[in-house]
Every structure is written in C-alpha cells, then in structure tokens.
Design a protein around this motif. Structure first.
Motif, short mmCIF file in Angstrom:
data_model
loop_
_atom_site.label_atom_id
_atom_site.label_comp_id
_atom_site.label_asym_id
_atom_site.label_seq_id
_atom_site.Cartn_x
_atom_site.Cartn_y
_atom_site.Cartn_z
N GLY A 295 0.77 -1.23 0.00
CA GLY A 295 0.00 0.00 0.00
C GLY A 295 0.80 1.28 0.00
O GLY A 295 0.51 2.20 0.76
N LEU A 296 1.79 1.40 -0.85
CA LEU A 296 2.66 2.57 -0.89
C LEU A 296 2.25 3.49 -2.04
O LEU A 296 2.29 3.10 -3.20
CB LEU A 296 4.11 2.10 -1.08
CG LEU A 296 5.20 3.11 -0.83
CD1 LEU A 296 5.19 3.61 0.61
CD2 LEU A 296 6.55 2.47 -1.14
N TRP A 297 1.85 4.72 -1.70
CA TRP A 297 1.38 5.70 -2.68
C TRP A 297 2.21 6.98 -2.54
O TRP A 297 2.49 7.42 -1.43
CB TRP A 297 -0.10 6.01 -2.47
CG TRP A 297 -0.95 4.81 -2.69
CD1 TRP A 297 -1.24 3.83 -1.77
CD2 TRP A 297 -1.60 4.44 -3.89
NE1 TRP A 297 -2.04 2.88 -2.35
CE2 TRP A 297 -2.28 3.23 -3.65
CE3 TRP A 297 -1.69 5.02 -5.16
CZ2 TRP A 297 -3.03 2.58 -4.63
CZ3 TRP A 297 -2.44 4.38 -6.14
CH2 TRP A 297 -3.10 3.17 -5.87
N VAL A 298 2.58 7.58 -3.67
CA VAL A 298 3.47 8.75 -3.69
C VAL A 298 2.78 9.92 -4.36
O VAL A 298 2.13 9.76 -5.40
CB VAL A 298 4.78 8.42 -4.45
CG1 VAL A 298 5.69 9.64 -4.49
CG2 VAL A 298 5.48 7.23 -3.83
N MET B 241 7.80 20.59 0.75
CA MET B 241 7.89 19.14 0.63
C MET B 241 8.26 18.74 -0.79
O MET B 241 7.68 19.22 -1.76
CB MET B 241 6.57 18.47 0.99
CG MET B 241 6.14 18.66 2.41
SD MET B 241 7.25 17.87 3.57
CE MET B 241 7.12 19.01 4.92
N GLN B 242 9.19 17.82 -0.88
CA GLN B 242 9.58 17.26 -2.17
C GLN B 242 8.59 16.18 -2.59
O GLN B 242 8.26 16.03 -3.77
CB GLN B 242 10.97 16.66 -2.05
CG GLN B 242 11.46 15.92 -3.26
CD GLN B 242 12.85 15.38 -3.02
OE1 GLN B 242 13.72 16.10 -2.54
NE2 GLN B 242 13.05 14.12 -3.32
N SER B 243 8.11 15.41 -1.59
CA SER B 243 7.14 14.36 -1.88
C SER B 243 6.38 13.99 -0.61
O SER B 243 6.80 14.32 0.50
CB SER B 243 7.84 13.12 -2.45
OG SER B 243 8.73 12.59 -1.50
N PHE C 12 8.45 14.32 2.80
CA PHE C 12 9.90 14.37 2.65
C PHE C 12 10.26 15.78 2.18
O PHE C 12 9.84 16.21 1.10
CB PHE C 12 10.38 13.31 1.66
CG PHE C 12 10.09 11.92 2.15
CD1 PHE C 12 10.99 11.27 2.98
CD2 PHE C 12 8.91 11.28 1.83
CE1 PHE C 12 10.72 10.00 3.46
CE2 PHE C 12 8.63 10.00 2.30
CZ PHE C 12 9.54 9.36 3.12
N THR C 13 11.02 16.50 3.00
CA THR C 13 11.36 17.89 2.69
C THR C 13 12.45 17.94 1.61
O THR C 13 13.13 16.95 1.35
CB THR C 13 11.86 18.64 3.93
OG1 THR C 13 13.12 18.09 4.32
CG2 THR C 13 10.86 18.58 5.08
N LYS C 14 12.61 19.12 1.05
CA LYS C 14 13.63 19.32 0.02
C LYS C 14 15.03 19.27 0.63
O LYS C 14 16.00 19.08 -0.08
CB LYS C 14 13.37 20.64 -0.70
CG LYS C 14 12.08 20.59 -1.50
CD LYS C 14 11.73 21.90 -2.16
CE LYS C 14 10.43 21.71 -2.91
NZ LYS C 14 9.88 22.92 -3.45
N THR C 15 15.11 19.41 1.95
CA THR C 15 16.42 19.32 2.63
C THR C 15 16.72 17.90 3.10
O THR C 15 17.74 17.66 3.74
CB THR C 15 16.47 20.28 3.83
OG1 THR C 15 15.43 19.94 4.74
CG2 THR C 15 16.34 21.73 3.38
#
Length: 185
Positions: A43-46, A56-58, A78-81
C-alpha cells in the motif's frame, strides 16, 4: 398498527424499504474493496507536488488492511532538505452495529474524527472535523477516486466559517509505487 388505504402507496413504500436495505449493505462491501485496492502490495502511494512554494519534495501514504476490515495508514512528508516528517496516522474501521465506517486521524498537528462513505468500490468520501494542535476545529471534506489501479486522485475542501462556504483545496495525484525487491525483504 397503521393501515395503508392506498395500495399504490403501500407498494411504493415496500420498494423504498427494500431498496434502502440493499443500498445500506453495498457501501460496506465497497469499502472493503476500496481498502483492498489501497493496501495492495504494501500500500505505498506517492504524491509529488508541482507547487514549488511547498517545502515538501514528496508525500508518501502507506496502508495496511488488517483483520476485520480495519485499514491502518501513515502519511509522511519528505522535505527538500532531506528530512522526513510524519504527518498523520490513520485508522478506518467498520462499526457493524451502525453500518458505518469511522475515520480517525492522529498526528503532531492535531486529530480528526468522522465518517467515510463508499458509493462504489473506486470512491471514498469522508467528512470529518480536524482539531488542530492549537485546539481550533475545522470541517473538512475529502474524496479519493481511483482513476486506475496505479493512480488515486484526492479532492479536498475546507469549510470557511467566515464566508460560510466550502473552499476547494488543490487536488493531489497519488501514484502507486511498487516496492523494490530490497524493500520487500
């Protein structure tokens, strides 16, 4: 007991009651099918936002279908840093006595509780009150729609108390991310 003098009215009432009974059970089966699709293969959705103003990057949603038609999930950002932020832990479950699906969401930013409705096996509609960590409540509406087996569309609205209107939020497209062999072990 009340008698019905018009036989046509009696027939209409029987039809309404029989339709109501069958419709009531169907959304629960739809919920199970929706949960199965959402939780398949870990169940992994991006979601990769196209808005560059978002830090946020994703975003990742992970779902697991547990015994008794209970869906558990987590939403991470997930942040851009390179930092990982846990936004929400989600639990959706059936309350058989009430023929209802309850939606719970907990996180560092607050909590939410509401109900979900499944008009078909590809659509989930939920209404809930989000209580933010500062204690401020806000009404939300979300609709999740499977566009196909690997694409999920989220449409959201929040209720603006001042204008007394629902305000559309940006849509989000989530794509199914098949786990690699390394992730599966």
């Amino acid at each position: 007991m009340m008698s019905i003098k018009n036989p046509m009215l009696g027939m209409v009432l029987i039809m309404i009651l029989s339709c109501t009974k069958s419709v009531k059970k169907e959304p629960l089966e739809n919920a199970h099918q929706f949960f199965e699709k959402l939780s398949k293969n870990k169940g992994l959705w991006v979601h990769l936002p196209s808005d560059t103003t978002i830090a946020m990057q994703s975003f990742i949603m992970k779902f697991e279908l547990q015994e008794g038609d209970t869906l558990r999930g987590e939403i991470l950002g997930f942040t851009k840093t390179g930092d990982t932020i846990s936004f929400w832990n989600i639990k959706e479950y059936r309350v058989a006595e009430k023929d209802t699906i309850i939606f719970n969401q907990q996180g560092e930013y607050g909590s939410a509780r509401g109900t979900s409705y499944f008009p078909d096996s590809l659509t989930r509609e939920s209404r809930f009150i989000m209580t933010y960590s500062n204690g401020a409540p806000q009404m939300h509406k979300n609709t999740h729609i499977f566009l196909n087996d690997s694409t999920l569309l989220t449409k959201s609205q929040i209720f603006d108390k001042q204008s007394q209107k629902w305000v559309k939020q940006p849509d989000a497209i989530w794509t199914f991310n098949h786990p690699t062999k390394k992730e599966q072990s």
